[in-house]
Design a protein around this motif. Structure first.
Motif, PDB file in Angstrom:
ATOM      1  N   TRP A  86      48.423  37.374  77.445  1.00  0.00           N
ATOM      2  CA  TRP A  86      49.354  37.100  78.537  1.00  0.00           C
ATOM      3  C   TRP A  86      49.802  38.371  79.259  1.00  0.00           C
ATOM      4  O   TRP A  86      50.469  38.298  80.296  1.00  0.00           O
ATOM      5  CB  TRP A  86      50.565  36.343  78.006  1.00  0.00           C
ATOM      6  N   THR A  87      49.449  39.531  78.727  1.00  0.00           N
ATOM      7  CA  THR A  87      49.816  40.780  79.407  1.00  0.00           C
ATOM      8  C   THR A  87      49.035  40.959  80.704  1.00  0.00           C
ATOM      9  O   THR A  87      49.407  41.771  81.552  1.00  0.00           O
ATOM     10  CB  THR A  87      49.569  42.001  78.502  1.00  0.00           C
ATOM     11  N   GLN A  88      47.956  40.214  80.857  1.00  0.00           N
ATOM     12  CA  GLN A  88      47.164  40.308  82.085  1.00  0.00           C
ATOM     13  C   GLN A  88      47.865  39.643  83.262  1.00  0.00           C
ATOM     14  O   GLN A  88      47.546  39.901  84.422  1.00  0.00           O
ATOM     15  CB  GLN A  88      45.803  39.629  81.889  1.00  0.00           C
ATOM     16  N   ALA A  89      48.820  38.765  82.955  1.00  0.00           N
ATOM     17  CA  ALA A  89      49.515  38.019  84.005  1.00  0.00           C
ATOM     18  C   ALA A  89      50.690  38.826  84.556  1.00  0.00           C
ATOM     19  O   ALA A  89      51.045  39.883  84.032  1.00  0.00           O
ATOM     20  CB  ALA A  89      50.007  36.688  83.453  1.00  0.00           C
ATOM     21  N   VAL A  90      51.282  38.305  85.607  1.00  0.00           N
ATOM     22  CA  VAL A  90      52.443  38.938  86.233  1.00  0.00           C
ATOM     23  C   VAL A  90      53.683  38.156  85.816  1.00  0.00           C
ATOM     24  O   VAL A  90      53.800  36.969  86.092  1.00  0.00           O
ATOM     25  CB  VAL A  90      52.303  38.935  87.769  1.00  0.00           C
ATOM     26  N   TRP A  91      54.614  38.861  85.157  1.00  0.00           N
ATOM     27  CA  TRP A  91      55.810  38.203  84.641  1.00  0.00           C
ATOM     28  C   TRP A  91      57.069  38.926  85.077  1.00  0.00           C
ATOM     29  O   TRP A  91      57.035  40.058  85.541  1.00  0.00           O
ATOM     30  CB  TRP A  91      55.814  38.192  83.110  1.00  0.00           C
ATOM     31  N   GLY A  92      58.186  38.276  84.849  1.00  0.00           N
ATOM     32  CA  GLY A  92      59.494  38.916  84.863  1.00  0.00           C
ATOM     33  C   GLY A  92      59.887  39.627  86.122  1.00  0.00           C
ATOM     34  O   GLY A  92      59.647  39.181  87.232  1.00  0.00           O
ATOM     35  N   ARG A  93      60.520  40.800  85.956  1.00  0.00           N
ATOM     36  CA  ARG A  93      61.119  41.502  87.079  1.00  0.00           C
ATOM     37  C   ARG A  93      60.106  41.930  88.122  1.00  0.00           C
ATOM     38  O   ARG A  93      60.448  42.172  89.269  1.00  0.00           O
ATOM     39  CB  ARG A  93      61.858  42.740  86.564  1.00  0.00           C
ATOM     40  N   ILE A 114      52.524  41.737  74.567  1.00  0.00           N
ATOM     41  CA  ILE A 114      52.988  43.119  74.455  1.00  0.00           C
ATOM     42  C   ILE A 114      53.544  43.629  75.777  1.00  0.00           C
ATOM     43  O   ILE A 114      52.906  43.535  76.831  1.00  0.00           O
ATOM     44  CB  ILE A 114      51.840  44.043  74.002  1.00  0.00           C
ATOM     45  N   ALA A 115      54.790  44.153  75.729  1.00  0.00           N
ATOM     46  CA  ALA A 115      55.448  44.809  76.865  1.00  0.00           C
ATOM     47  C   ALA A 115      55.657  43.896  78.077  1.00  0.00           C
ATOM     48  O   ALA A 115      55.898  44.370  79.181  1.00  0.00           O
ATOM     49  CB  ALA A 115      54.687  46.063  77.278  1.00  0.00           C
ATOM     50  N   THR A 116      55.579  42.597  77.877  1.00  0.00           N
ATOM     51  CA  THR A 116      55.851  41.689  78.990  1.00  0.00           C
ATOM     52  C   THR A 116      57.359  41.575  79.211  1.00  0.00           C
ATOM     53  O   THR A 116      58.149  41.766  78.289  1.00  0.00           O
ATOM     54  CB  THR A 116      55.289  40.285  78.729  1.00  0.00           C
ATOM     55  N   GLU A 117      57.752  41.281  80.431  1.00  0.00           N
ATOM     56  CA  GLU A 117      59.166  41.057  80.755  1.00  0.00           C
ATOM     57  C   GLU A 117      59.347  39.576  81.031  1.00  0.00           C
ATOM     58  O   GLU A 117      59.028  39.090  82.112  1.00  0.00           O
ATOM     59  CB  GLU A 117      59.572  41.905  81.962  1.00  0.00           C
ATOM     60  N   MET A 118      59.850  38.869  80.020  1.00  0.00           N
ATOM     61  CA  MET A 118      59.942  37.414  80.102  1.00  0.00           C
ATOM     62  C   MET A 118      61.325  36.937  79.684  1.00  0.00           C
ATOM     63  O   MET A 118      61.496  36.271  78.661  1.00  0.00           O
ATOM     64  CB  MET A 118      58.854  36.768  79.244  1.00  0.00           C
ATOM     65  N   PRO A 119      62.350  37.287  80.445  1.00  0.00           N
ATOM     66  CA  PRO A 119      63.679  36.782  80.104  1.00  0.00           C
ATOM     67  C   PRO A 119      63.713  35.266  80.193  1.00  0.00           C
ATOM     68  O   PRO A 119      63.044  34.667  81.036  1.00  0.00           O
ATOM     69  CB  PRO A 119      64.579  37.423  81.170  1.00  0.00           C
ATOM     70  N   ARG A 120      64.458  34.663  79.271  1.00  0.00           N
ATOM     71  CA  ARG A 120      64.599  33.200  79.206  1.00  0.00           C
ATOM     72  C   ARG A 120      63.295  32.481  78.842  1.00  0.00           C
ATOM     73  O   ARG A 120      63.128  31.299  79.136  1.00  0.00           O
ATOM     74  CB  ARG A 120      65.155  32.649  80.518  1.00  0.00           C
ATOM     75  N   VAL A 131      51.191  36.370  66.603  1.00  0.00           N
ATOM     76  CA  VAL A 131      51.383  36.651  68.025  1.00  0.00           C
ATOM     77  C   VAL A 131      52.107  37.988  68.160  1.00  0.00           C
ATOM     78  O   VAL A 131      53.031  38.286  67.401  1.00  0.00           O
ATOM     79  CB  VAL A 131      52.204  35.532  68.708  1.00  0.00           C
ATOM     80  N   ASP A 132      51.702  38.815  69.122  1.00  0.00           N
ATOM     81  CA  ASP A 132      52.278  40.148  69.274  1.00  0.00           C
ATOM     82  C   ASP A 132      53.301  40.176  70.406  1.00  0.00           C
ATOM     83  O   ASP A 132      52.962  40.009  71.577  1.00  0.00           O
ATOM     84  CB  ASP A 132      51.162  41.165  69.549  1.00  0.00           C
ATOM     85  N   ALA A 134      55.454  42.905  70.648  1.00  0.00           N
ATOM     86  CA  ALA A 134      55.928  44.288  70.624  1.00  0.00           C
ATOM     87  C   ALA A 134      56.313  44.774  72.026  1.00  0.00           C
ATOM     88  O   ALA A 134      55.617  44.503  73.006  1.00  0.00           O
ATOM     89  CB  ALA A 134      54.847  45.204  70.045  1.00  0.00           C
ATOM     90  N   GLU A 135      57.452  45.466  72.108  1.00  0.00           N
ATOM     91  CA  GLU A 135      57.940  46.112  73.333  1.00  0.00           C
ATOM     92  C   GLU A 135      58.203  45.128  74.482  1.00  0.00           C
ATOM     93  O   GLU A 135      58.324  45.531  75.632  1.00  0.00           O
ATOM     94  CB  GLU A 135      56.969  47.201  73.797  1.00  0.00           C
ATOM     95  N   ALA A 136      58.284  43.860  74.161  1.00  0.00           N
ATOM     96  CA  ALA A 136      58.547  42.861  75.207  1.00  0.00           C
ATOM     97  C   ALA A 136      60.048  42.738  75.458  1.00  0.00           C
ATOM     98  O   ALA A 136      60.871  43.001  74.586  1.00  0.00           O
ATOM     99  CB  ALA A 136      57.972  41.505  74.799  1.00  0.00           C
ATOM    100  N   THR A 137      60.407  42.321  76.667  1.00  0.00           N
ATOM    101  CA  THR A 137      61.794  42.034  77.010  1.00  0.00           C
ATOM    102  C   THR A 137      61.965  40.517  76.978  1.00  0.00           C
ATOM    103  O   THR A 137      61.494  39.809  77.863  1.00  0.00           O
ATOM    104  CB  THR A 137      62.142  42.576  78.409  1.00  0.00           C
ATOM    105  N   LEU A 138      62.617  40.047  75.926  1.00  0.00           N
ATOM    106  CA  LEU A 138      62.740  38.606  75.708  1.00  0.00           C
ATOM    107  C   LEU A 138      64.212  38.216  75.608  1.00  0.00           C
ATOM    108  O   LEU A 138      64.614  37.425  74.754  1.00  0.00           O
ATOM    109  CB  LEU A 138      61.994  38.210  74.431  1.00  0.00           C
ATOM    110  N   THR A 139      65.020  38.745  76.485  1.00  0.00           N
ATOM    111  CA  THR A 139      66.444  38.434  76.481  1.00  0.00           C
ATOM    112  C   THR A 139      66.676  36.960  76.769  1.00  0.00           C
ATOM    113  O   THR A 139      66.028  36.368  77.631  1.00  0.00           O
ATOM    114  CB  THR A 139      67.185  39.280  77.526  1.00  0.00           C
TER     115      THR A 139
END
Length: 206
Positions: A86-93, A114-120, A131-132, A134-139
């Protein structure tokens, strides 16, 4: 039904039932408020596609590739999404999105966030083993009732995330951001293993 998605560039308010697109390559397609029911997209490539307010129900997207895809308000229900990066996709901010995606009663084993920005992010009653994150923003993420066996949380922002009823997770309280994060017993006891403390049982009490 064959892969009718190969014809046309933009689809709006359409329902696709039992569509078969295994191994197909879909480029720069746009989907608005569409429903995909019992579709097969195994090993398909969605290149720079946009999915806005769409729903996937009972679909198989295992090993699909999503380079440059945008997801906004997308819900996956009772679908199989094994081995997706899913890091290939465009997420978050990066897209100014408030709600990235919802996975309900899905299987997401061996996937990567990994490192995705997916709040909510909503990942409820799912099986998400190995599932990895790591370093994701999952607020404010919702992991309630999800099996997270062997999944990786490292330098992950889990502020106000909810793990009530989740199982199998191993989350370090020192290597992740945990602020007002919700856990339930007995699974929450695993958080103590990351702390430099000694636990004494009742037999050691005087």
């Amino acid at each position: 039904m064959g892969c009718s998605l190969l014809n046309g560039e933009e689809f709006s308010s359409q329902t696709f039932k039992k569509i078969q697109c295994p191994g197909e390559r879909l480029e720069a397609k746009e989907f608005y408020e569409c429903q995909f029911i019992d579709g097969v997209f195994t090993e398909a490539t969605f290149d720079r596609c946009r999915f806005i307010d769409c729903t996937f129900q009972g679909c198989d997207l295992s090993l699909a590739r999503v380079p440059g895809c945008t997801f906004r308000g997308v819900t996956f229900e009772k679908s199989k999404l094994v081995g997706i990066d899913w890091t290939q996709a465009v997420w978050g901010r990066k897209q100014g999105l408030l709600n990235s995606a919802a996975f309900v009663e899905c299987t997401l084993n061996y996937s990567t966030f990994i490192a995705t920005e997916m709040p909510r992010l909503r990942l409820t009653k799912c099986v998400a083993r190995d599932v990895d994150f790591a370093e994701a923003t999952l607020t404010s993420a919702d992991f309630t009732g999800t099996d997270l066996t062997d999944s990786r949380f490292w330098q992950t922002d889990l502020t106000e995330a909810d793990f009530t009823g989740a199982s199998g997770y191993a989350i370090s309280a020192t290597l992740n951001t945990l602020k007002k994060t919700k856990f339930s017993l007995p699974e929450a006891i695993s958080l103590l293993y990351s702390l430099d403390i000694v636990l004494s049982g009742d037999e050691d009490r005087v």
